[in-house]
Design a protein around this motif. Sequence first.
Motif, PDB file in Angstrom:
ATOM      1  N   UNK A   8     -45.913 -38.734 -11.105  1.00 21.95           N
ATOM      2  CA  UNK A   8     -45.143 -38.185 -12.221  1.00 21.95           C
ATOM      3  C   UNK A   8     -46.059 -38.184 -13.437  1.00 21.95           C
ATOM      4  N   UNK A   9     -46.060 -37.069 -14.155  1.00 22.89           N
ATOM      5  CA  UNK A   9     -46.850 -36.972 -15.379  1.00 22.89           C
ATOM      6  C   UNK A   9     -46.006 -36.331 -16.470  1.00 22.89           C
ATOM      7  N   UNK A  10     -46.035 -36.936 -17.642  1.00 27.25           N
ATOM      8  CA  UNK A  10     -45.308 -36.379 -18.788  1.00 27.25           C
ATOM      9  C   UNK A  10     -45.957 -35.060 -19.191  1.00 27.25           C
ATOM     10  N   UNK A  11     -45.149 -34.030 -19.329  1.00 23.41           N
ATOM     11  CA  UNK A  11     -45.653 -32.716 -19.716  1.00 23.41           C
ATOM     12  C   UNK A  11     -46.111 -32.724 -21.170  1.00 23.41           C
ATOM     13  N   UNK A  12     -47.090 -31.885 -21.450  1.00 26.46           N
ATOM     14  CA  UNK A  12     -47.584 -31.697 -22.814  1.00 26.46           C
ATOM     15  C   UNK A  12     -47.428 -30.222 -23.180  1.00 26.46           C
ATOM     16  N   UNK A  13     -47.749 -29.898 -24.402  1.00 28.49           N
ATOM     17  CA  UNK A  13     -47.632 -28.517 -24.871  1.00 28.49           C
ATOM     18  C   UNK A  13     -48.445 -27.557 -23.998  1.00 28.49           C
ATOM     19  N   UNK A  14     -49.561 -28.031 -23.459  1.00 27.81           N
ATOM     20  CA  UNK A  14     -50.401 -27.180 -22.610  1.00 27.81           C
ATOM     21  C   UNK A  14     -49.713 -26.815 -21.292  1.00 27.81           C
ATOM     22  N   UNK A  15     -48.639 -27.519 -20.935  1.00 29.60           N
ATOM     23  CA  UNK A  15     -47.934 -27.274 -19.683  1.00 29.60           C
ATOM     24  C   UNK A  15     -46.806 -26.247 -19.798  1.00 29.60           C
ATOM     25  N   UNK A  16     -46.541 -25.733 -20.981  1.00 30.30           N
ATOM     26  CA  UNK A  16     -45.374 -24.860 -21.187  1.00 30.30           C
ATOM     27  C   UNK A  16     -45.369 -23.657 -20.243  1.00 30.30           C
ATOM     28  N   UNK A  17     -46.507 -23.037 -20.020  1.00 30.28           N
ATOM     29  CA  UNK A  17     -46.546 -21.848 -19.148  1.00 30.28           C
ATOM     30  C   UNK A  17     -46.245 -22.201 -17.691  1.00 30.28           C
ATOM     31  N   UNK A  18     -46.808 -23.293 -17.180  1.00 31.22           N
ATOM     32  CA  UNK A  18     -46.532 -23.652 -15.783  1.00 31.22           C
ATOM     33  C   UNK A  18     -45.100 -24.132 -15.614  1.00 31.22           C
ATOM     34  N   UNK A  19     -44.535 -24.747 -16.651  1.00 31.36           N
ATOM     35  CA  UNK A  19     -43.122 -25.145 -16.620  1.00 31.36           C
ATOM     36  C   UNK A  19     -42.248 -23.896 -16.520  1.00 31.36           C
ATOM     37  N   UNK A  20     -42.513 -22.936 -17.381  1.00 30.58           N
ATOM     38  CA  UNK A  20     -41.742 -21.684 -17.394  1.00 30.58           C
ATOM     39  C   UNK A  20     -41.811 -21.005 -16.023  1.00 30.58           C
TER      40      UNK A  20
END
Length: 152
Positions: A8-20
Amino acid sequence: MPGHKYLFRRATAEDADVIRELVHAAYAKWVNLIRREPLPTRTDYDQAVVAHQIDLLYDDDHLVALIEMIPAVDHLLIENVAVRPSVQGAGYGRLLMRHADLLAQSMALRGVCLYTNAKFTENIRFYRRLGFRVDREEPFLDGSLVHMSKAV
């Protein structure tokens, strides 16, 4: 799932596209049922990743799922659970939900809450199997939301 390495890794702002991308893939199956895009697909993840806790689940270095949570005074709200379609049914949803339970306990919160579309009956059955109970239903857009909770 023996032999797998989970992280488990806490998402950061750089992850927004892969989250979407993951959320859109996970929720695509519901579009025809409710005749619109599900709410999580319309979320601004550039903002949500800062305002909420989004934890990414990796299996052997592959992003397979995520859970978005919002701590409240006495409970942890699960805002979104998304599992990549190719691995749905493999147990990642259970891992995500257990992760939320443990986080709520570590924050000394009494319970975990969530809501889902009343038409997502397989999700409601899944949450019930995990110990959630239906608290109430409320009209929402062209259907209704089912609010569920459980003590931790």
